[in-house]
Design a protein around this motif. Structure first.
Motif, PDB file in Angstrom:
ATOM      1  N   LEU A 112       4.691   4.822   4.676  1.00  0.00           N
ATOM      2  CA  LEU A 112       3.542   4.690   3.875  1.00  0.00           C
ATOM      3  C   LEU A 112       2.325   4.205   4.902  1.00  0.00           C
ATOM      4  O   LEU A 112       1.189   4.907   4.746  1.00  0.00           O
ATOM      5  N   TYR A 113       2.367   3.541   5.506  1.00  0.00           N
ATOM      6  CA  TYR A 113       1.314   2.969   6.825  1.00  0.00           C
ATOM      7  C   TYR A 113       0.982   3.954   7.569  1.00  0.00           C
ATOM      8  O   TYR A 113      -0.145   4.481   7.797  1.00  0.00           O
TER       9      TYR A 113
ATOM     10  N   HIS B  16       9.664 -13.665  -1.847  1.00  0.00           N
ATOM     11  CA  HIS B  16      11.109 -12.799  -1.625  1.00  0.00           C
ATOM     12  C   HIS B  16      10.567 -11.074  -1.388  1.00  0.00           C
ATOM     13  O   HIS B  16      11.007 -10.655  -0.324  1.00  0.00           O
ATOM     14  N   VAL B  17       9.749 -10.633  -2.003  1.00  0.00           N
ATOM     15  CA  VAL B  17       9.227  -9.171  -1.812  1.00  0.00           C
ATOM     16  C   VAL B  17       8.807  -8.991  -0.541  1.00  0.00           C
ATOM     17  O   VAL B  17       9.001  -7.813  -0.026  1.00  0.00           O
ATOM     18  N   CYS B  18       7.839  -9.908  -0.186  1.00  0.00           N
ATOM     19  CA  CYS B  18       7.180  -9.594   0.914  1.00  0.00           C
ATOM     20  C   CYS B  18       7.870  -9.930   2.395  1.00  0.00           C
ATOM     21  O   CYS B  18       7.419  -9.816   3.499  1.00  0.00           O
ATOM     22  N   SER B  19       9.280 -10.600   2.131  1.00  0.00           N
ATOM     23  CA  SER B  19       9.626 -11.148   3.257  1.00  0.00           C
ATOM     24  C   SER B  19      10.041 -10.230   4.355  1.00  0.00           C
ATOM     25  O   SER B  19      10.335 -10.704   5.373  1.00  0.00           O
TER      26      SER B  19
ATOM     27  N   VAL C 141       0.468  -5.385   4.675  1.00  0.00           N
ATOM     28  CA  VAL C 141       0.452  -5.896   3.323  1.00  0.00           C
ATOM     29  C   VAL C 141      -0.788  -7.019   3.286  1.00  0.00           C
ATOM     30  O   VAL C 141      -0.866  -7.804   4.335  1.00  0.00           O
ATOM     31  N   VAL C 142      -1.281  -7.153   2.015  1.00  0.00           N
ATOM     32  CA  VAL C 142      -2.535  -8.110   1.973  1.00  0.00           C
ATOM     33  C   VAL C 142      -2.118  -8.609   0.470  1.00  0.00           C
ATOM     34  O   VAL C 142      -2.229  -8.050  -0.395  1.00  0.00           O
ATOM     35  N   VAL C 143      -1.987 -10.212   0.521  1.00  0.00           N
ATOM     36  CA  VAL C 143      -1.787 -10.814  -0.417  1.00  0.00           C
ATOM     37  C   VAL C 143      -3.001 -11.545  -0.703  1.00  0.00           C
ATOM     38  O   VAL C 143      -3.744 -12.029   0.011  1.00  0.00           O
ATOM     39  N   THR C 144      -3.384 -11.319  -1.909  1.00  0.00           N
ATOM     40  CA  THR C 144      -4.709 -11.981  -2.541  1.00  0.00           C
ATOM     41  C   THR C 144      -4.591 -12.976  -3.697  1.00  0.00           C
ATOM     42  O   THR C 144      -4.121 -12.340  -4.787  1.00  0.00           O
ATOM     43  N   PRO C 145      -4.759 -14.066  -3.787  1.00  0.00           N
ATOM     44  CA  PRO C 145      -4.834 -15.144  -4.929  1.00  0.00           C
ATOM     45  C   PRO C 145      -6.229 -14.932  -5.511  1.00  0.00           C
ATOM     46  O   PRO C 145      -7.002 -14.928  -4.972  1.00  0.00           O
TER      47      PRO C 145
ATOM     48  N   GLY D  48      -0.748  -3.817  -1.469  1.00  0.00           N
ATOM     49  CA  GLY D  48      -1.797  -5.147  -1.935  1.00  0.00           C
ATOM     50  C   GLY D  48      -1.018  -5.866  -2.866  1.00  0.00           C
ATOM     51  O   GLY D  48      -0.260  -5.343  -3.911  1.00  0.00           O
ATOM     52  N   VAL D  49      -0.870  -7.246  -2.781  1.00  0.00           N
ATOM     53  CA  VAL D  49      -0.397  -7.943  -3.811  1.00  0.00           C
ATOM     54  C   VAL D  49      -1.348  -8.899  -4.405  1.00  0.00           C
ATOM     55  O   VAL D  49      -1.843  -9.698  -3.643  1.00  0.00           O
TER      56      VAL D  49
END
Ligand code: AMP
Ligand code: MG
Length: 267
Positions: free
Chosen positions: A49-50, A75-78, A85-89, A117-118
Motif C-alpha cells: 500500500l505504501y 495489537h493491530v499496529c504491533s 501509520v499515523v494514530v490520532t487520538p 490512519g487510525v
C-alpha cells in the motif's frame, strides 16, 4: 467476519448484540496462530500500500470508556511499519478547534496516499459526547449524521477506504475494567473520576451510539459492531477485518518508470 458489519437497510439495537460473543471460537489458545498470521499478512499488505502510493486506509475506533480502543491499536499496529501509520487520538477540542467547524480538525489528519490512519475516537464524538452532554443544541448535532456521511463519501471517492469499529462491551465488564484500573498501580493513570459520571450516562450513550451506527453505516463506510468483552476476540475480529479489507484493496507495487534491465552497478 461480515456478521459484524452493519447493513445500511437494517437498523440494529445494541441490546441484541452480545458483547460476550466469541463466534465459533472457545478460547484464545485456539487462534494464537491465526492472530500471528493475520498480523504478518497485514504487514506485507501495508508495504505494498505504501509503495503503491495511490490509496489509503482509515480505521475509526469508538467505544465506551475502557472499551479497548488503546489495546486494539496496540495489537493491530504491533506489526506495522511505523513510517506508514499515523494514530490520532481525539480529545476535548482546543480553542482553535472550537473556532472551526467540527470536521476541520478531522480532515487535516486523514491518511495521505499510501498511509494507514487510525482514529482513537473521531468525528463521531460530535454526535456522542456532544449529544449526551448537550454541548450543542439538537438542531446542530442532528444535522451532523448527514454531514458525516457526505464527508466520509468525499474521502472514499478520493481513494480512502474507511473501516469503522464500535468495540461493544457490557456495563458489567466496564465495572470490572474500571476496578482493575483503580487497583493496579500501573493502570491507575488511566482512571479519571469523570469516567464515573460518563458511566452514569450509560443508557444515553448507548442510545446515541445506536443512532450514530444506524444513521452512518453506508456501503462505502460501514460500521462494524465488535463483541469486545473478550480482548483476544476483539483483537482477532478487528485484525481479520483489516486484513480482509487490505486484501480486497489488493495494493500493487509500482512498476519502475523506465527500463532498468540494462542497469549495471559499477564496483
Ligand atoms: P480519552 O480518550 O480517555 O483520552 O478521553 C478523551 C476525552 O475527550 C473523552 O472524554 C471524549 O469524550 C472527549 N472528546 C473527544 N472529542 C470531543 C468533542 N468533539 N467534544 C467534546 N469532548 C470530546
Ligand atoms: Mg479515558
Amino acid at each position: 467476519m461480515n456478521q459484524y458489519k452493519l447493513d445500511p437497510d437494517k437498523a440494529i439495537k445494541l441490546k441484541d448484540v452480545d458483547p460476550d460473543d466469541t463466534g465459533d471460537i472457545k478460547q484464545k489458545a485456539d487462534i494464537r496462530d491465526k492472530l500471528e498470521k493475520d498480523l504478518a499478512r497485514i504487514r506485507a499488505l501495508q508495504e505494498a500500500l505504501y509503495a503503491e502510493h495511490k490509496r489509503s486506509l482509515l480505521i475509526v475506533l469508538q467505544a465506551m470508556d475502557t472499551g479497548g480502543k488503546d489495546g486494539t491499536i496496540e495489537h493491530v499496529c504491533s506489526g506495522l511499519n511505523p513510517q506508514g501509520v499515523v494514530v490520532t487520538p481525539f480529545k476535548v477540542p482546543s480553542a482553535e478547534e472550537m473556532a472551526h467547524d467540527y470536521l476541520w480538525r478531522v480532515h487535516k489528519v486523514t491518511p495521505g496516499k499510501g498511509m494507514i490512519g487510525v482514529f482513537n475516537r473521531s468525528h463521531y464524538e460530535d454526535v456522542l459526547v456532544v449529544r449526551v452532554h448537550d454541548l450543542a443544541p439538537k438542531e446542530v448535532w442532528s444535522k451532523r449524521y448527514e454531514q458525516i456521511n457526505h464527508f466520509e463519501r468525499l474521502l472514499t471517492d478520493n481513494g480512502t477506504v474507511i473501516l469503522k469499529f464500535f468495540l461493544h462491551i457490557s456495563k458489567a465488564e466496564q465495572k470490572e475494567r474500571l476496578l482493575d484500573r483503580l487497583n493496579t498501580p500501573d493502570k491507575r493513570w488511566k482512571f479519571a473520576l469523570g469516567d464515573l459520571k460518563e458511566r452514569a450516562l450509560w443508557d444515553q450513550y448507548q442510545e446515541a451510539y445506536e443512532d450514530a451506527l444506524n444513521k452512518c453505516t453506508t456501503a462505502a463506510a460501514p460500521w462494524y459492531v465488535v463483541p469486545a468483552n473478550k480482548k483476544w476476540y476483539r483483537n482477532y475480529v478487528v485484525a481479520r477485518i483489516v486484513r480482509q479489507t487490505l486484501e480486497e484493496m489488493d495494493p500493487q507495487y509500482p512498476q519502475p518508470a523506465e527500463d532498468l534491465s540494462h542497469v549495471v552497478i559499477e564496483d
